[in-house]
Motif scaffolding. Structure first.
Motif, PDB file in Angstrom:
ATOM      1  N   VAL A 205       0.837  -1.196   0.000  1.00 55.84           N
ATOM      2  CA  VAL A 205       0.000   0.000   0.000  1.00 55.84           C
ATOM      3  C   VAL A 205       0.872   1.246   0.000  1.00 55.84           C
ATOM      4  N   ILE A 206       0.250   2.356  -0.362  1.00 51.16           N
ATOM      5  CA  ILE A 206       0.931   3.648  -0.340  1.00 51.16           C
ATOM      6  C   ILE A 206       0.147   4.587   0.568  1.00 51.16           C
ATOM      7  N   TYR A 207       0.872   5.523   1.159  1.00 54.68           N
ATOM      8  CA  TYR A 207       0.226   6.542   1.978  1.00 54.68           C
ATOM      9  C   TYR A 207       1.165   7.730   2.065  1.00 54.68           C
ATOM     10  N   TRP A 208       0.618   8.832   2.538  1.00 52.31           N
ATOM     11  CA  TRP A 208       1.441  10.018   2.752  1.00 52.31           C
ATOM     12  C   TRP A 208       2.489   9.727   3.812  1.00 52.31           C
ATOM     13  N   TYR A 209       3.702  10.202   3.586  1.00 55.47           N
ATOM     14  CA  TYR A 209       4.720  10.015   4.608  1.00 55.47           C
ATOM     15  C   TYR A 209       4.701  11.151   5.625  1.00 55.47           C
ATOM     16  N   HIS A 210       4.444  12.372   5.166  1.00 57.57           N
ATOM     17  CA  HIS A 210       4.507  13.526   6.056  1.00 57.57           C
ATOM     18  C   HIS A 210       3.118  13.929   6.520  1.00 57.57           C
ATOM     19  N   ARG A 211       3.013  14.249   7.785  1.00 55.70           N
ATOM     20  CA  ARG A 211       1.745  14.638   8.380  1.00 55.70           C
ATOM     21  C   ARG A 211       1.150  15.868   7.701  1.00 55.70           C
ATOM     22  N   GLN A 212       2.030  16.819   7.266  1.00 57.16           N
ATOM     23  CA  GLN A 212       1.489  18.039   6.639  1.00 57.16           C
ATOM     24  C   GLN A 212       0.751  17.737   5.342  1.00 57.16           C
ATOM     25  N   PHE A 213       1.164  16.691   4.627  1.00 57.72           N
ATOM     26  CA  PHE A 213       0.440  16.322   3.417  1.00 57.72           C
ATOM     27  C   PHE A 213      -0.958  15.820   3.779  1.00 57.72           C
ATOM     28  N   ILE A 214      -1.036  15.053   4.863  1.00 57.67           N
ATOM     29  CA  ILE A 214      -2.346  14.561   5.301  1.00 57.67           C
ATOM     30  C   ILE A 214      -3.243  15.732   5.670  1.00 57.67           C
ATOM     31  N   GLU A 215      -2.693  16.659   6.458  1.00 52.32           N
ATOM     32  CA  GLU A 215      -3.493  17.789   6.914  1.00 52.32           C
ATOM     33  C   GLU A 215      -3.918  18.671   5.750  1.00 52.32           C
ATOM     34  N   THR A 216      -2.997  18.930   4.828  1.00 54.16           N
ATOM     35  CA  THR A 216      -3.329  19.783   3.678  1.00 54.16           C
ATOM     36  C   THR A 216      -4.357  19.118   2.779  1.00 54.16           C
ATOM     37  N   ALA A 217      -4.199  17.819   2.560  1.00 51.16           N
ATOM     38  CA  ALA A 217      -5.168  17.102   1.719  1.00 51.16           C
ATOM     39  C   ALA A 217      -6.546  17.108   2.371  1.00 51.16           C
ATOM     40  N   LYS A 218      -6.601  16.947   3.700  1.00 51.42           N
ATOM     41  CA  LYS A 218      -7.891  16.986   4.386  1.00 51.42           C
ATOM     42  C   LYS A 218      -8.527  18.359   4.271  1.00 51.42           C
ATOM     43  N   GLU A 219      -7.734  19.388   4.477  1.00 56.93           N
ATOM     44  CA  GLU A 219      -8.271  20.746   4.389  1.00 56.93           C
ATOM     45  C   GLU A 219      -8.748  21.066   2.984  1.00 56.93           C
ATOM     46  N   ARG A 220      -8.102  20.501   2.004  1.00 55.03           N
ATOM     47  CA  ARG A 220      -8.405  20.845   0.614  1.00 55.03           C
ATOM     48  C   ARG A 220      -9.516  19.980   0.014  1.00 55.03           C
ATOM     49  N   TYR A 221      -9.481  18.689   0.343  1.00 58.52           N
ATOM     50  CA  TYR A 221     -10.384  17.762  -0.343  1.00 58.52           C
ATOM     51  C   TYR A 221     -11.441  17.125   0.550  1.00 58.52           C
ATOM     52  N   LEU A 222     -11.290  17.232   1.859  1.00 59.07           N
ATOM     53  CA  LEU A 222     -12.188  16.507   2.759  1.00 59.07           C
ATOM     54  C   LEU A 222     -12.858  17.426   3.773  1.00 59.07           C
ATOM     55  N   GLN A 223     -13.062  18.666   3.392  1.00 55.78           N
ATOM     56  CA  GLN A 223     -13.740  19.599   4.287  1.00 55.78           C
ATOM     57  C   GLN A 223     -15.242  19.415   4.272  1.00 55.78           C
ATOM     58  N   ASP A 224     -15.792  19.022   3.139  1.00 57.69           N
ATOM     59  CA  ASP A 224     -17.232  18.841   3.012  1.00 57.69           C
ATOM     60  C   ASP A 224     -17.629  17.470   3.571  1.00 57.69           C
ATOM     61  N   PRO A 225     -18.415  17.452   4.640  1.00 59.16           N
ATOM     62  CA  PRO A 225     -18.801  16.151   5.224  1.00 59.16           C
ATOM     63  C   PRO A 225     -19.500  15.238   4.226  1.00 59.16           C
ATOM     64  N   LYS A 226     -20.246  15.825   3.300  1.00 55.44           N
ATOM     65  CA  LYS A 226     -20.940  15.000   2.306  1.00 55.44           C
ATOM     66  C   LYS A 226     -19.940  14.276   1.403  1.00 55.44           C
ATOM     67  N   VAL A 227     -18.868  14.972   1.055  1.00 52.49           N
ATOM     68  CA  VAL A 227     -17.843  14.345   0.213  1.00 52.49           C
ATOM     69  C   VAL A 227     -17.156  13.224   0.982  1.00 52.49           C
ATOM     70  N   VAL A 228     -16.835  13.490   2.238  1.00 48.23           N
ATOM     71  CA  VAL A 228     -16.173  12.465   3.061  1.00 48.23           C
ATOM     72  C   VAL A 228     -17.053  11.224   3.168  1.00 48.23           C
ATOM     73  N   THR A 229     -18.332  11.440   3.442  1.00 45.93           N
ATOM     74  CA  THR A 229     -19.263  10.314   3.551  1.00 45.93           C
ATOM     75  C   THR A 229     -19.338   9.549   2.242  1.00 45.93           C
ATOM     76  N   LYS A 230     -19.349  10.293   1.143  1.00 45.30           N
ATOM     77  CA  LYS A 230     -19.450   9.654  -0.172  1.00 45.30           C
ATOM     78  C   LYS A 230     -18.233   8.788  -0.460  1.00 45.30           C
TER      79      LYS A 230
END
Length: 1724
Positions: free
Chosen positions: A710-735
């Motif tokens: 499997v692959i995943y982000w290595y740095h925590r800032q990438f996780i946080e930035t991706a969440k802020e950018r792509y996973l802010q909308d609860p409907k999108v996250v649920t989807k």
């Protein structure tokens, strides 16, 4: 061990490392675009899914295909990177793939021959000059290529097409797009001809080598084949396959407009391109065959070409395609099989070495770009050398901290690298390095420690088989294995990024990290400064001498040098203006991660890039956002959002095959990708994700997780930035979670088509309907693969995504209330992982009652489930059968159905304590009275101490014993105290009473590590007598105890009273004991001075009643406080302290508060009261709770006045500190011991302001013996009361389940103890019957344990039909039941009352008042005559009684104690007594004969008996262990034999009935005996030979029964809460049923072949007896047998006789291979 293994084991990564094994089969398919579309689409549709399934199910491998032609549009050519990406992917496939990695399809089209998009400046300028010399215009070359001097050496770069032709990719303007595309291909043809011709000229003139010229001639496909086959390493036959297809008549059709798709045709004259043809011929027919032979080279020739190429309407073509697909599949399977078989010697096949290799590979990678940090490395080096040499000093781990992106990981990697290579010269230590979170085994703390233990033990030559699996034991083992290190072979462990550890199992508490290390061991850890509070936790628990280093930001100069160095290594440079931009931004942020991001941006800058087009940000997240901006701009916003969204929401990473499948299921993505064209198969083109990953690859970590790569982000800032950018909308996250959930459920696998909608434009353009459906060819997701392996990815990922999808119905249906899923996860991953799912689900939605009930059921049954996963059937049925909810009903139904004939006894009613009820669980582990209990502050662990000289640490969540603390106490453990940091527990044995009894003197005080169970310290110097409980300072560094000494001075006893202080770091006393008071020390607490120093506060007794404060570190007295206004001063018996350590509560005449800082005190506004038993501050120290002999009083500290008083009916108990006020959602409660310590009592206190101060009784917390301790535990979602008892058990009660009673009985607290009836009435119970079936076994009637109620159950369904309260004269209990032989009439007797009940409703039909008090009734075979039995302890008298006429028939006075009554068919009665047997008539009780037993010695009494079906023989069991057979007609003894024997059979006590029970089977085939020798024996009736011995009971076996079908023996032991179930066929224990209370009775229901068990807490347990297949049983028995252990080097242990001990006496006649030892809850 090989040199490679040795290198890995010792952490040496400076030499070359072997390649990592991958769990993937990854093939690159090479072909031209247009002529192989039919084959490639057929493979995608028909073959690749099969290969995916084959690889996954047989080998656990991921199958991936990289087809850079499939699904590729013209837009992909815009940036000219396709060819470069292809070569990179080929290299990746060669590196990663197991088996085949390259497949090419060579036909008759040579294909696209682009010129390089990047040309070295020297070559470009030579060709430009040649072109000019040949009279050609170089205008196009100058227009489309631009010199980039940032490349070293400089290159010319081809501009993106759309930078010049802006409508090239403009689908919204199709006319302009077509126009620009035509222009481009004209430009391309011109540039291609010009560059190719110039290259040929340069080669001819010797200015170019052949290799330099080749790249301007060959096609992309040729280049791929060159990299994939021709230039590949050896063993091409194991990795490469070529399929050749030719049409013999193709060149005859070149004038057909479709021919250009299948052969290279010149655009200008429509003729075959001979140059391309020749290049293809050389490649296909010469070069490839020289490398590959059959079967790796497959050639097919077709006779008839069609415009479609392969036309399936042509039989020849169809047959070809079928053969092609078949051959492709078979070839791939053979190569995969061969690769797996040949991989057996791979280093990575050993999981331990694979783990080591992954971390060393990562370590080496991080070192490649390391610069600077000299001072930091120097500090680490100095520390490691001191530890390795064993120098005195810091023995704790070194801690490195720094902000995210500061370069901690690189520092740790470099330090590990240098430790193994340079710092220690030739005597380098063994180095272990783990980059936490980069592999599954380094993500969870338990897995991490197990991995570390394995490596350490292997380094030092020990076996790895001793490593436990559970968390607490492996923590202990880790501390133990560190002691293997020596001066000659030191050990250094690097653990990077503690914050990347999963929070599971309390990893962030850091209790698992040793605080003090053995000599020659060093541990270096790193962490973020604030994440999860890890750093502050380490600072608080590690010794003050611990070295803490900080990784700070780099200086500007250092940062610039690093960036320049990185650019140089990549052969890149920047212009002066660009360098200035870099310098400016570094001033604002110089974290290494920021520099890496900046470098990645700068390495893309061309020298001609205008400054205003250069984008940089001054923060890490800002730079990451620029990367995401670029990705969205290049690859499409929708695709990037979803691809990175799926990556970010994944739990432990996502497999690329999974990501590709998910994108192929995501119709929003596909609609965007296929907005203007239709794909041959509705899947995402693999190239699209490949292009995205290429740009972010440096920021991803690739690891093994749950059997997949499997692959995943290595740095925590990438996780946080991706969440802020792509996973802010609860409907999108649920989807997104829903999409992943559906994928793992398998909604769209197995050929099921997923519907989708066409856009309006697609409907119009392609003439499509609005909706359609297509198979997405995604991987199937079974719970278990064909080879028996569990689908770990599904088991882990499905509940995770369902929980975050927040659809509780789906979560219950597919996971948490799905029996197959729960069973698979239990077997595949263990109970801990199952419980974690429920914990997570409840945290996200605590209101779902079904999930909570199933969770409770599994948690309560945890001990049974840990022993055997098959017990899940029992736990679910037994606890949830009557629970509400459709999903629970389905769960229970599926559990019942799954059992089939696998489970010998299947419960069919809710027979265990209900899930979610009051009793959570019962903890059984001590072998003597439990004396004390205490819980950690987080509610995770419970510690108990016992008279058995041990303490036990329990995990409350799973009811599991973690550690038994033994070997350091030679007396009972009376008290214990847990340190505030929950890391240590102190156990001690001194008593608070017994001044005169020197036998109670015991000064042993031991300190244990709570997590590991290790004995940590022994605190010496205590006198062995003490009055106060031990105290531990709030920083957990010091322990304080009060003690007193005794001596004699001729005529009097002299006592002196002291306190003692120990350090909990080394166990030493800080100073000699301090004499605190002239008289006894009543109490002792710990406070804090204004400066934060520790203070001891003591209160004295009698002649010295003052309160004194002492400096804990020096022992100096600080203050003495006394109320000098009083002439007669009373002592303060109890003290309490506030959380901040400032205020002390006390009691002289009144209760008061003392300010330790000022020495001032104040009394509460309340009358004088007696001395308290308990004082404690509650509600954030705003209130004070005091318990005395009047009850409880609660004070408001701010007003110094009483808020309310609370009194109890029946008292509260006399033990100190045993009253608690708790609150749940329903009410406020007081929990205390009742006055006699008989049980815990729950009360509701009066509200503030109520006139009455009496508490209402609510609930009992009973045991079968007195309670000894009580504590209350608060957990995240529940509150628990925990009671300890003299019955050797601990009970855990769910306070949240308690509800206020309406009209609660005021005297309810005085109920009898919950002791089994047969123990309370041991001498008479054998002649009484309390359980009877009625109406042809349709129902069963039961008298409860207390004789207060009569219950009626339906036998078929196990449900209560009716329950009636017994109303006997003088409140005497219902003591006995019996029925007429036909079961139509039911009678109960209790003292003077003989009552007949209706057998369907329990309505009273008649009630006869008798002339005397009777204990029992026995009804004869004729249904009218009966025997009434008098006597409470023994059957004193027996009266004949006609139940129809209600008159007495006669009287018989037994001469000894009656043990059994048997009615004979001839109308007589056989009365079996302890010393004789009597037969008398039923008519008038006239004695026919009396036969006295002959005894060899006094006391050999008859205990139990059974009569054969023909009533000819009486089988009897005697107290001396003999079985004797008597002829019933004459009373003569037929035979006898010794059935059981005690080690000392000359001594008998009340429990020593060597034979305690004897029963015949229904068909007189077997009889069974139970004994105080803790065994049950099965005997053959015909031969009287012993068949089997059933052992493993922990106490006197009290009952043994044989089921009606003679299949099973059921047994139970005294004070044992289990029923053992044994097979009469193979002689092994099949299951062990936990009854959670002593067994009251076991009743065999013969006609229905059922078993009914009644417990002492009045629970009815119904079981069906399943027919077992004896052959399968024996087969499974063989499977379960442990493998024969390998012989050890050490010699066998010798017994005193000089021979090796054996498990069994070979002369013992036993079943199988000897006495069968009990294996708890094992289902064969």
């Amino acid at each position: 061990m090989s040199d490679v293994h040795q290198q890995l084991l010792f952490g040496k990564c400076h030499n070359s490392l072997p390649p990592l094994r991958t769990r993937v089969v990854r093939i690159f398919t090479s072909s031209t675009f247009t002529d192989t579309s039919v084959e490639r689409n057929a493979l995608m549709r028909d073959i690749y899914p099969k290969l995916k399934d084959y690889c996954k199910s047989k080998y656990g491998l991921e199958f991936q295909v990289v087809d850079m032609r499939w699904g590729v549009r013209d837009e992909a050519t815009d940036d000219h990177l396709t060819s470069e990406l292809c070569m990179n992917e080929i290299a990746a496939c060669q590196k990663l793939s197991t088996g085949p990695n390259f497949v090419t399809f060579l036909c008759q089209k040579y294909g696209y021959r682009p010129f390089p998009p990047k040309i070295p400046a020297a070559e470009f300028e030579v060709m430009r000059k040649v072109s000019m010399e040949n009279g050609q215009s170089v205008e196009l070359m100058d227009e489309w290529f631009q010199k980039d001097e940032n490349a070293v050496p400089p290159i010319y770069v081809l501009h993106p097409i759309s930078s010049k032709l802006t409508h090239f990719n403009d689908n919204k303007n199709p006319e302009k797009m077509d126009e620009d595309r035509k222009k481009w291909w004209q430009i391309f043809e011109s540039l291609q001809d010009q560059l190719r011709n110039a290259a040929i000229v340069c080669e001819t003139k010797g200015k170019f080598t052949a290799k330099q010229a080749e790249k301007f001639k060959i096609s992309v496909t040729h280049d791929e084949v060159k990299h994939g086959i021709l230039e590949a390493s050896d063993n091409k036959e194991d990795h490469c396959v070529c399929f050749v297809r030719k049409f013999s008549d193709l060149e005859q059709h070149v004038d057909n407009k479709e021919a250009k798709n299948f052969i290279d045709i010149k655009w200008d004259n429509n003729e075959v391109d001979d140059e391309a043809k020749q290049l293809l011929t050389d490649l296909r027919d010469r070069s490839v065959p020289s490398c590959l032979k059959s079967p790796n080279l497959v050639v097919s020739t077709l006779n008839h070409w069609s415009e479609k190429g392969i036309d399936l309407d042509i039989q020849e073509h169809k047959q070809y395609l079928d053969n092609f697909l078949k051959t492709f599949h078979e070839t791939m399977v053979k190569l995969i099989d061969r690769a797996v078989e040949g991989d057996v010697n791979n280093v990575s096949n050993d999981p331990m070495f694979e783990e080591i290799l992954q971390h060393l590979t990562f370590c080496k990678f991080k070192c490649q770009s390391f610069h600077g940090r000299v001072n930091l490395l120097s500090g680490i080096k100095e520390h490691l050398q001191e530890r390795a040499q064993g120098k005195p000093g810091t023995a704790s781990p070194m801690v490195i901290s720094g902000e995210s992106g500061s370069g901690k990981t690189s520092v740790m990697a470099k330090a590990a690298f240098l430790t193994a290579s340079e710092w220690f010269g030739s005597n380098s230590p063994a180095v272990i390095v783990r980059f936490l979170g980069t592999t599954p085994s380094s993500t969870g703390v338990r897995q991490l420690l197990k991995s570390l233990c394995q490596q350490v033990l292997t380094i030092y030559g020990d076996s790895i088989s001793e490593i436990p699996d559970d968390y607490f034991r492996v923590v202990r083992r880790f501390s133990e294995v560190l002691r293997y290190a020596t001066r000659d072979k030191p050990l250094v462990i690097f653990l990077d990024s503690l914050d990347q550890l999963s929070a599971a199992e309390g990893a962030h508490r850091m209790a698992w990290l040793p605080r003090n290390l053995p000599p020659h061991v060093a541990i270096v850890v790193s962490t973020l400064p604030s994440e999860f509070g890890i750093l502050s936790r380490l600072q608080s628990i590690l010794p003050e001498t611990t070295k803490f280093l900080e990784v700070k930001a780099l200086s500007t100069d250092e940062s610039m040098k690093i960036v320049e160095s990185w650019l140089q290594s990549e052969k890149r440079a920047v212009t002066n203006s660009q360098k200035s931009i870099i310098s400016d931004v570094i001033q604002k942020c110089s974290l290494p991660l920021f520099l890496k991001l900046l470098f990645d941006q700068a390495s893309r800058w061309q020298s001609y890039l205008p400054p205003n087009r250069i984008q940089v940000e001054s923060s890490v997240k800002g730079m990451i956002s620029l990367i995401f901006d670029r990705l969205e701009s290049y690859h499409g916003k929708t695709l990037v959002q979803r691809a990175l969204g799926y990556l970010t929401i994944s739990q432990n990473g996502i497999a690329e095959a999974e990501l590709e499948d998910l994108l192929s299921l995501d119709d929003e993505v596909l609609q965007d990708v296929y907005a203007y064209w239709l794909p041959p198969t509705r899947r995402i083109p693999p190239l699209l994700w490949t292009r995205i990953r290429t740009e972010i690859n440096d920021y991803l970590v690739e690891r093994e997780a749950e059997g997949s790569r499997v692959i995943y982000w290595y740095h925590r800032q990438f996780i946080e930035t991706a969440k802020e950018r792509y996973l802010q909308d609860p409907k999108v996250v649920t989807k997104l979670h829903k999409m992943v959930s559906e994928y793992f459920i398998g909604c769209w696998s197995g050929g099921k088509k997923k519907p989708f909608k066409y856009s309006q434009e697609q409907m119009k353009k392609f003439n499509k309907p609005e909706t359609d459906a297509e198979d997405r060819n995604v991987a199937p997701q079974p719970l278990q693969f064909a080879d028996g392996r569990f689908n770990i990815r599904k088991l882990e990922q499905l509940p995770y995504h369902l929980i975050f999808m927040e659809d509780m119905d789906q979560l219950k249906e597919h996971a948490l209330c799905n029996f197959e899923f729960l069973m698979a996860k239990l077997k595949g991953l263990g109970l801990g992982e199952v419980l974690q799912d429920f914990t997570s689900a409840i945290e996200h939605n605590s209101s779902d009652n079904e999930i909570r009930l199933v969770s409770d059921a599994i948690r309560v049954g945890a001990s049974a489930l840990r022993e055997e996963s098959e017990n899940l059937v029992f736990e679910l049925i037994g606890r949830l059968k009557d629970a509400d909810g459709k999903y629970i009903a389905k769960l229970v139904s599926d559990a019942e159905r799954s059992a089939g004939s696998q489970v010998p006894l299947l419960p069919y009613n809710q027979c265990f304590p209900e899930a979610g009820g009051l009793l959570v669980t019962q903890l059984i582990g001590h072998t003597d009275e439990v004396q004390c209990v205490a819980a950690t502050t987080d509610g995770r662990l419970l510690v108990s101490g016992s008279k058995d000289k041990t303490a036990i640490i329990w995990e409350l969540e799973s009811s599991t014993i973690l550690h038994t603390l033994k070997g350091h106490h030679d007396g009972p453990v009376f008290h214990l105290v847990i340190s505030p940091d929950n890391l240590l527990v102190i156990t001690y044995s001194y008593r608070a009473t017994g001044y005169q009894d020197q036998k109670l003197r015991n000064g042993q005080i031991n300190v244990w590590n709570v997590e590991t169970g290790e004995h940590f310290l022994k605190l010496d110097g205590h006198a062995g007598f003490g009055h106060c409980e031990m105290r531990i300072t709030n920083d957990s560094k010091y322990a304080v105890s009060e003690m007193y000494t005794e001596g004699r001075d001729r005529t009097r006893i002299i006592r002196q009273f002291f306190y003692v202080v120990w350090s909990l770091e080394n166990g030493q006393q800080l100073y000699p004991p301090v004499q605190a008071h002239k008289d006894a020390i009543n109490d002792l607490v710990l406070a804090n001075s204004p400066e934060g120093r520790h203070i001891i506060v003591t209160s004295g007794e009698k002649s010295d009643p003052s309160i004194k404060t002492w400096d804990l570190l020096t022992g100096a007295m600080l203050t003495e406080v006394l109320d000098y206004s009083k002439l007669h001063r009373r002592e303060s018996e109890k003290l309490a302290v506030t959380a901040d350590g400032r205020y002390i509560s006390f009691h002289w005449e009144k209760h008061g508060i003392l300010d330790v800082h000022t020495g001032e005190f104040q009394y509460f506004n309340e009358r004088e009261r007696n001395g308290p038993y308990m004082m404690k501050f509650i509600d954030n120290d705003e209130k004070l709770l005091v318990l005395d002999n009047f009850g409880l009083i609660c004070y408001d500290v701010s007003t110094m006045s009483a808020i309310r008083t609370m009194s109890f009916n029946g008292g509260h108990g006399g033990k100190e500190e045993l009253a608690f006020i708790v609150k749940n959602s329903n009410m406020e409660m007081v929990i205390a011991l009742n006055e006699g310590n008989e049980y815990g009592a729950v009360w509701t206190p009066p509200k503030e302001g109520d006139r009455s101060d009496y508490c209402d009784f609510v609930e009992r917390l009973p045991h079968i013996k007195d309670l000894t301790d009580l504590c209350v535990v608060s957990q995240q979602s529940s509150q628990l009361a925990i009671t300890a008892s003299k019955d050797k058990s601990i009970k855990v009660w769910n306070i949240n389940s308690i509800k206020k009673r309406d009209g609660a009985e005021k005297d309810d607290y005085n109920k009898d103890k919950n002791e089994p009836f047969y123990l309370k009435h041991e001498a008479i119970y054998r002649v009484l019957q309390r359980v009877k079936t009625v109406d042809e076994e349709q129902r069963i009637a039961v008298a409860d344990n207390l004789g207060k109620h009569l219950s009626l159950y339906d036998v078929d369904v196990g449900k209560l039909v009716s329950k009636k309260k017994w109303e006997g004269k003088y409140n005497h209990a219902l003591s006995s039941l019996d029925t007429t032989p036909d079961g139509r009439r039911l009678f109960g007797i209790g003292s003077f009352n003989l009552t007949e009940f209706d057998t369907e409703t329990l309505q009273v039909k008649s009630n006869k008042e008798l002339d005397m008090s009777c204990s029992g009734i026995r009804i004869s075979n004729n249904g009218t005559s009966s025997l009434l039995i008098t006597g409470r302890s023994y059957a004193d008298d027996i009266y004949g009684y006609d139940i129809e006429k209600q008159w007495y028939r006669g009287h018989h006075d037994p001469n000894t104690r009656a043990n059994n009554i048997h009615f004979l068919r001839n109308g007589n009665v056989l009365l079996v007594m302890t010393s004789s047997l009597v037969i008398f008539t039923l008519q008038n009780l006239d004695v026919i004969f009396t036969k006295k037993f002959e005894f060899h010695r006094s006391g050999d009494n008859m205990i139990c008996s059974a009569v054969t079906k023909d009533e000819r023989i009486l089988y009897t069991g005697f107290q001396d262990g003999n079985v004797k057979l008597y002829d019933i007609s004459s009373g003569n003894e037929l035979t006898q034999f010794q059935a059981h024997r005690l080690a000392d059979d000359n001594r008998y006590g009340s429990d020593d009935y060597i034979i305690s029970d004897l029963n015949l089977s229904s068909r007189d085939q077997f009889f069974v005996t139970s004994s105080s020798d803790r065994t049950v024996k099965l005997w053959d009736v015909a031969s009287l030979r012993q068949v089997f011995v059933f052992g493993g009971h922990v106490d006197v076996v009290t009952m043994a029964k044989i089921t009606a079908d003679d299949q099973l023996v059921l047994s139970t032991a005294k004070e044992q809460f289990t029923v053992h179930v044994w097979s009469t066929a193979v002689g092994v224990q099949l299951i062990n049923i936990n009854s959670y209370s002593p067994i009251e009775s076991i009743t065999i229901i013969p006609k229905k072949n059922r078993v009914f068990i009644m417990t002492s807490d009045d629970r009815a347990m119904f079981f069906k007896v399943n027919k077992l297949d004896e052959s399968k049983l024996r087969a499974r028995l063989e499977e379960k047998k442990p493998k024969k252990p390998q012989p050890k080097r050490s010699s066998p242990t010798k017994s005193k006789t000089g021979r090796a001990d054996k498990q069994l006496d070979e002369s013992q006649p036993t079943g199988q291979s000897g006495t069968v030892k009990s294996k708890s809850c094992v289902v064969l």
